[in-house]
Scaffold this active site. Sequence first.
Site, PDB file in Angstrom:
ATOM      1  N   HIS A   1      22.824  21.914   0.892  1.00 12.97           N
ATOM      2  CA  HIS A   1      22.278  23.204   0.450  1.00 12.97           C
ATOM      3  C   HIS A   1      21.419  23.010  -0.814  1.00 12.97           C
ATOM      4  CE1 HIS A   1      22.700  27.675   0.754  1.00 12.97           C
ATOM      5  NE2 HIS A   1      22.076  27.528  -0.411  1.00 12.97           N
TER       6      HIS A   1
ATOM      7  N   CYS B   1      26.503  28.696   0.920  1.00 11.73           N
ATOM      8  CA  CYS B   1      25.880  29.672   1.811  1.00 11.73           C
ATOM      9  C   CYS B   1      26.467  31.066   1.567  1.00 11.73           C
ATOM     10  CB  CYS B   1      26.060  29.241   3.268  1.00 11.73           C
ATOM     11  SG  CYS B   1      24.692  28.220   3.859  1.00 11.73           S
TER      12      CYS B   1
ATOM     13  N   HIS C   1      20.023  22.779  -4.185  1.00  7.24           N
ATOM     14  CA  HIS C   1      20.634  23.043  -5.488  1.00  7.24           C
ATOM     15  C   HIS C   1      20.147  22.044  -6.528  1.00  7.24           C
ATOM     16  CE1 HIS C   1      23.162  19.769  -3.981  1.00  7.24           C
ATOM     17  NE2 HIS C   1      23.576  19.557  -5.228  1.00  7.24           N
TER      18      HIS C   1
ATOM     19  N   CYS D   1       1.495  13.606 -32.127  1.00  5.77           N
ATOM     20  CA  CYS D   1       2.466  13.400 -31.054  1.00  5.77           C
ATOM     21  C   CYS D   1       1.949  12.325 -30.098  1.00  5.77           C
ATOM     22  CB  CYS D   1       2.691  14.717 -30.314  1.00  5.77           C
ATOM     23  SG  CYS D   1       3.521  14.545 -28.731  1.00  5.77           S
TER      24      CYS D   1
ATOM     25  N   CYS E   1       1.028  13.649 -26.619  1.00  2.89           N
ATOM     26  CA  CYS E   1      -0.268  14.344 -26.584  1.00  2.89           C
ATOM     27  C   CYS E   1      -1.387  13.307 -26.562  1.00  2.89           C
ATOM     28  CB  CYS E   1      -0.420  15.285 -27.782  1.00  2.89           C
ATOM     29  SG  CYS E   1       0.607  16.781 -27.671  1.00  2.89           S
TER      30      CYS E   1
ATOM     31  N   HIS F   1       7.957  15.627 -26.993  1.00  4.43           N
ATOM     32  CA  HIS F   1       7.227  16.448 -26.039  1.00  4.43           C
ATOM     33  C   HIS F   1       8.034  16.459 -24.737  1.00  4.43           C
ATOM     34  CE1 HIS F   1       2.908  17.748 -25.197  1.00  4.43           C
ATOM     35  NE2 HIS F   1       3.490  17.885 -24.032  1.00  4.43           N
TER      36      HIS F   1
ATOM     37  N   ARG G   1       0.853  -1.176   0.000  1.00  3.06           N
ATOM     38  CA  ARG G   1       0.000   0.000   0.000  1.00  3.06           C
ATOM     39  C   ARG G   1       0.897   1.238   0.000  1.00  3.06           C
ATOM     40  NH1 ARG G   1      -2.064  -2.413   4.236  1.00  3.06           N
ATOM     41  NH2 ARG G   1      -1.442  -0.659   5.534  1.00  3.06           N
TER      42      ARG G   1
END
Length: 331
Positions: A162, A47, A164, A194, A197, A291, A23
Amino acid sequence: MPEFRQNMVSKEWVIIATERAKRPDQFLQKKEEKKPLPHYSQDCPFCPGNESKTPPSLFSIEKNGAWSLRVVPNKFAALQSHLTTERRHEGRFLKADGFGIAEVVIETPIHNRTIATMELEEVRNTVTAYRERYISLSTTGKIDLITIFRNYGERAGTSLEHPHSQIIATPIVPPHVRNPLYQSQLAFDTFGDCIYCGMMEEERRQQTRVVEETNYFLVLCPFASRSPFETRIYPKIHRSSFASISNEELMELASVLQKTIKRLYIGLNDPDYNYVIRSAPTEDNDVKYHHWYLVIVPKLTTPAGFEIGTGIYINTTLPEECAEFLRGIAT
Ligand SMILES: [Zn+2]
Ligand SMILES: [Zn+2]
């Protein structure tokens, strides 16, 4: 009953092993695994005050005289920008210099933010930097493929806390990227539209794997998800390259991305993840058959021998249940 499912673009198969099904809430990460981070870290090269520890900025966003975001060359890059792209043979083997451009997007000056806990403005800055650098790098003649990605957490391959992201531009389009391009081209030749799409149209019709639909984006857990909670964000307007995203779409992408990451953050207790923007190679910037999209892969399982042996991933969770679980999380 277990079942095979096929990725309609790449033609790759996965096994959805419902016998061993877990689950969605069984993937809840343990709280104690993540230690709280400080707002600022003196030793962190990203920083504020430590700007001299990174190369100078290639792009930055400033506010009230201080930087809010910086993009810098990656000091520890696997590829280097001063080399040639020439391919050479060594006997029967093919090789080339390790030419490439690697950059780091330092998304905020605040050390302990993450996409889920950022101000929306910080996420907007981040996706703006993605587009600016993408466009700038695609004018570099030697580049064929630009990959934007974010590794979050140790299991996702980063040790730097940090906030990024990274951008790596390569002169090579590998088979892993080329194959879906080739397949979508074949589909275009056969059906005249496409395939992505078409897939979105079908997902909208079936609804079971859709997490959210906004003006410009469709968020879903793919039919043939390779791992639990694989989630993709597709632009509804057909565009093959991320470079052509409009301002309005870009701003909406920031909120959709944040909301989707927040669903995982709240629902699974801050899991490690990778996300990647998959965009057409630069020479295919404006094609009808491909796409672009963003894929988020939470690191909840480890591919093992069978996956390595066959490329067929065994997913123990139904994408339909993952989507339902994510839909139910208030962000
Ligand atoms: Zn820092
Ligand atoms: Zn399309």
